[in-house]
Design an enzyme around this catalytic site. Sequence first.
Site, PDB file in Angstrom:
ATOM      1  N   ARG A   1      17.898 -13.809  17.891  1.00  0.00           N
ATOM      2  CA  ARG A   1      17.062 -13.324  18.997  1.00  0.00           C
ATOM      3  C   ARG A   1      15.656 -13.921  18.974  1.00  0.00           C
ATOM      4  O   ARG A   1      14.682 -13.261  19.340  1.00  0.00           O
ATOM      5  CB  ARG A   1      16.980 -11.790  18.989  1.00  0.00           C
ATOM      6  CG  ARG A   1      18.333 -11.101  19.086  1.00  0.00           C
ATOM      7  CD  ARG A   1      19.033 -11.365  20.416  1.00  0.00           C
ATOM      8  NE  ARG A   1      20.342 -10.745  20.437  1.00  0.00           N
ATOM      9  CZ  ARG A   1      21.477 -11.368  20.092  1.00  0.00           C
ATOM     10  NH1 ARG A   1      21.432 -12.656  19.740  1.00  0.00           N
ATOM     11  NH2 ARG A   1      22.623 -10.749  20.120  1.00  0.00           N
TER      12      ARG A   1
ATOM     13  N   GLU B   1      13.458  -5.450  19.215  1.00  0.00           N
ATOM     14  CA  GLU B   1      14.071  -6.530  19.983  1.00  0.00           C
ATOM     15  C   GLU B   1      13.458  -6.585  21.380  1.00  0.00           C
ATOM     16  O   GLU B   1      13.277  -7.643  21.959  1.00  0.00           O
ATOM     17  CB  GLU B   1      15.584  -6.346  20.077  1.00  0.00           C
ATOM     18  CG  GLU B   1      16.305  -7.462  20.808  1.00  0.00           C
ATOM     19  CD  GLU B   1      17.820  -7.376  20.695  1.00  0.00           C
ATOM     20  OE1 GLU B   1      18.498  -7.763  21.667  1.00  0.00           O
ATOM     21  OE2 GLU B   1      18.314  -6.930  19.660  1.00  0.00           O
TER      22      GLU B   1
ATOM     23  N   SER C   1      19.063  -3.174  24.287  1.00  0.00           N
ATOM     24  CA  SER C   1      18.993  -2.959  22.845  1.00  0.00           C
ATOM     25  C   SER C   1      17.535  -2.949  22.390  1.00  0.00           C
ATOM     26  O   SER C   1      16.809  -3.916  22.593  1.00  0.00           O
ATOM     27  CB  SER C   1      19.763  -4.046  22.105  1.00  0.00           C
ATOM     28  OG  SER C   1      21.140  -3.967  22.395  1.00  0.00           O
TER      29      SER C   1
END
Length: 322
Positions: free
Chosen positions: A196, A315, A245
């Site tokens: 990510r 995130e 998320s």
Amino acid sequence: MADRASTASPPVRVERSRDTPGTGVSTSFDTNGVRGKLTPEAPLAPLVWFKSGGAAEWLFEPKDVADLQDFLRGLDPSVPIMALGLGSNMVVRDGGVPGVVVRLGKPFAKVAKVDDVTLDCGGGASGILVSSTARDNGIAGVEFLRSIPGTVGGFVRMNGGAYGGEVKDILVDCDVVLRSGELVTLRKADLRYTYRHSELPEGAIVVAARFKGRPGEPQAIQAEMDRISASREASQPLRSKTGGSTFKNPEGRKAWQLVDEAGCRGLRIGGAEVSEKHTNFLINTGEATSAEIEALGEEVRRRVKDNSGVALEWEIQRVGRP
């Protein structure tokens, strides 16, 4: 990296006001040369999934790549730039975003077949459009993008992934407008992908990317997309005001499980709540402020650390002034 020249109209002249730091509109523009839409004090809450947060000092929606290049060339280097896609994985803080928020609209939302397994995708194209175009052209391997509520620019920047796939698995290269206005092409290796995360240059905006899949049958590709959609619907609070998320999965662990084990399911601060359906999702139950959403996330991190010793990493992007 390959440089590309712009042939657009003369650049916009921009000045940074030095006498009003941190207050109101402090960036002034001479809009001569701007062909896109430039809006002062533009509310961002309607443009992000959490439906909370303040305004952009300026919101710029360029007409095309050359318009974006010219705009950035004329912009005082001290003025911050932030790209905004669908706003699905972002908390915009209540004080708003200083400088310029760049949003790529319809001119950047096109997807075309390059060869039997490759697609040329605009930076503003959604995951649904990319995966559907791939299906129609018999290109497998990009079905996972169907499950990510965002645009190509965000996918490339964050190494977006889900259901066993990541952008690093399919990216060939991407076209990026740098903060200076220079248009360059970056290869996958240039981005140094990790989980990510990419090393995309600060202030750079992804305007296009090439994704490479593999030959497949449209019917089988659609079946996989249907499976992914059904799985998301069953496990995630898709009909809520959410940001996707919230925390990255630690090595060998699942963030949602750590949150659940720390007793955070259903935890609330003001109008912000940890989803009962999926504990790695925070939701705005009504009129939550971004401060409440962020405070809830920090409280979850504290409880998880106390319970398991694991320090969860955000995130979701948190941007702007508190």
